[in-house]
Design a protein around this motif. Structure first.
Motif, short mmCIF file in Angstrom:
data_model
loop_
_atom_site.label_atom_id
_atom_site.label_comp_id
_atom_site.label_asym_id
_atom_site.label_seq_id
_atom_site.Cartn_x
_atom_site.Cartn_y
_atom_site.Cartn_z
N LEU A 6 -7.11 3.92 -10.96
CA LEU A 6 -6.65 2.53 -10.89
C LEU A 6 -5.73 2.31 -9.69
CD1 LEU A 6 -6.10 1.76 -14.66
CD2 LEU A 6 -7.78 0.70 -13.15
N TYR A 7 -4.83 3.26 -9.45
CA TYR A 7 -3.97 3.17 -8.27
C TYR A 7 -4.84 3.17 -7.00
CZ TYR A 7 0.44 4.20 -10.77
OH TYR A 7 1.54 4.17 -11.58
N ILE A 30 -2.60 10.96 -19.20
CA ILE A 30 -2.78 9.57 -18.76
C ILE A 30 -2.98 9.46 -17.25
CG2 ILE A 30 -0.33 9.03 -18.50
CD1 ILE A 30 -2.39 6.49 -20.17
N SER A 31 -2.52 10.46 -16.50
CA SER A 31 -2.65 10.40 -15.05
C SER A 31 -4.11 10.37 -14.61
CB SER A 31 -1.91 11.57 -14.38
OG SER A 31 -2.55 12.80 -14.67
N ASP A 32 -4.99 10.95 -15.43
CA ASP A 32 -6.42 10.92 -15.11
C ASP A 32 -6.97 9.49 -15.16
OD1 ASP A 32 -6.47 13.67 -14.81
OD2 ASP A 32 -7.14 14.03 -16.88
N VAL A 65 1.32 9.77 -5.20
CA VAL A 65 1.90 11.07 -4.86
C VAL A 65 2.82 11.58 -5.97
CG1 VAL A 65 3.52 12.19 -3.26
CG2 VAL A 65 1.70 10.76 -2.37
N THR A 66 3.56 10.68 -6.60
CA THR A 66 4.54 11.10 -7.60
C THR A 66 3.96 11.13 -9.02
OG1 THR A 66 5.37 8.84 -7.83
CG2 THR A 66 6.50 10.28 -6.24
N GLN A 119 0.83 -1.21 0.00
CA GLN A 119 0.00 0.00 0.00
C GLN A 119 0.87 1.26 0.00
OE1 GLN A 119 -2.71 -1.90 3.27
NE2 GLN A 119 -3.37 0.19 2.88
N THR A 120 1.94 1.25 0.77
CA THR A 120 2.84 2.40 0.83
C THR A 120 3.42 2.68 -0.56
OG1 THR A 120 3.37 1.98 3.14
CG2 THR A 120 4.95 3.31 1.90
N ILE A 121 3.77 1.63 -1.28
CA ILE A 121 4.30 1.80 -2.62
C ILE A 121 3.24 2.39 -3.55
CG2 ILE A 121 5.10 0.56 -4.69
CD1 ILE A 121 6.67 -1.28 -2.72
#
Length: 133
Positions: free
Chosen positions: A80-81, A73-75, A65-66, A57-59
């Motif tokens: 999904l993340y 594509i981030s949208d 965050v990054t 989960q931390t990963i």
């Protein structure tokens, strides 16, 4: 406390990795922790299960965050993340390895796509001169 040669190699790998390679390392680490979580569920080792799934989960949270929100594509990646993160939590609470199968498949798809991006990027970059004739 001394660092063994393998730990030193890992540390140097992280310190010299490109941002793309670091992202690939995050995917690999997440998959490793998911596999360890599945094994811990099978062995009914709740302590290890909780620890490794929280690391996964931390990963995923680090990937969130990054994420470069300027990229279109981030949208598509962000939801999904978030979904993967929620499934990891659910698998941990319910002790359900089948939920981990789904999370693992999604992370594997991200990793494989990212690996291809790195290959394509490397092919487009001019070759560095090594000074060797």
């Amino acid at each position: 406390m001394s660092i063994n040669p393998y730990q030193k190699y890992q540390q140097n790998s992280v310190m010299t990795a490109s941002p793309g390679e670091l992202t690939l390392m995050l995917y690999e680490g997440c998959l490793k922790f998911i596999k360890q979580g599945r094994e811990a569920i099978k062995n009914q080792d709740r302590s290890t299960q909780n620890t490794v799934l929280q690391k996964a989960q931390t990963i995923i949270n680090e990937l969130i965050v990054t994420l470069d929100r300027k990229q279109p594509i981030s949208d598509e990646m962000l939801p999904l993340y978030d979904y993967i993160n929620r499934r990891l939590i659910e698998a941990n609470i319910k002790n359900d390895p089948t939920i981990l199968d789904e999370a693992e498949e999604l992370v594997t798809n991200f990793r494989d796509a990212w690996r291809e991006v790195i290959k394509i990027t490397r092919k487009k970059q001019p070759q560095k001169q090594t000074g060797l004739a």
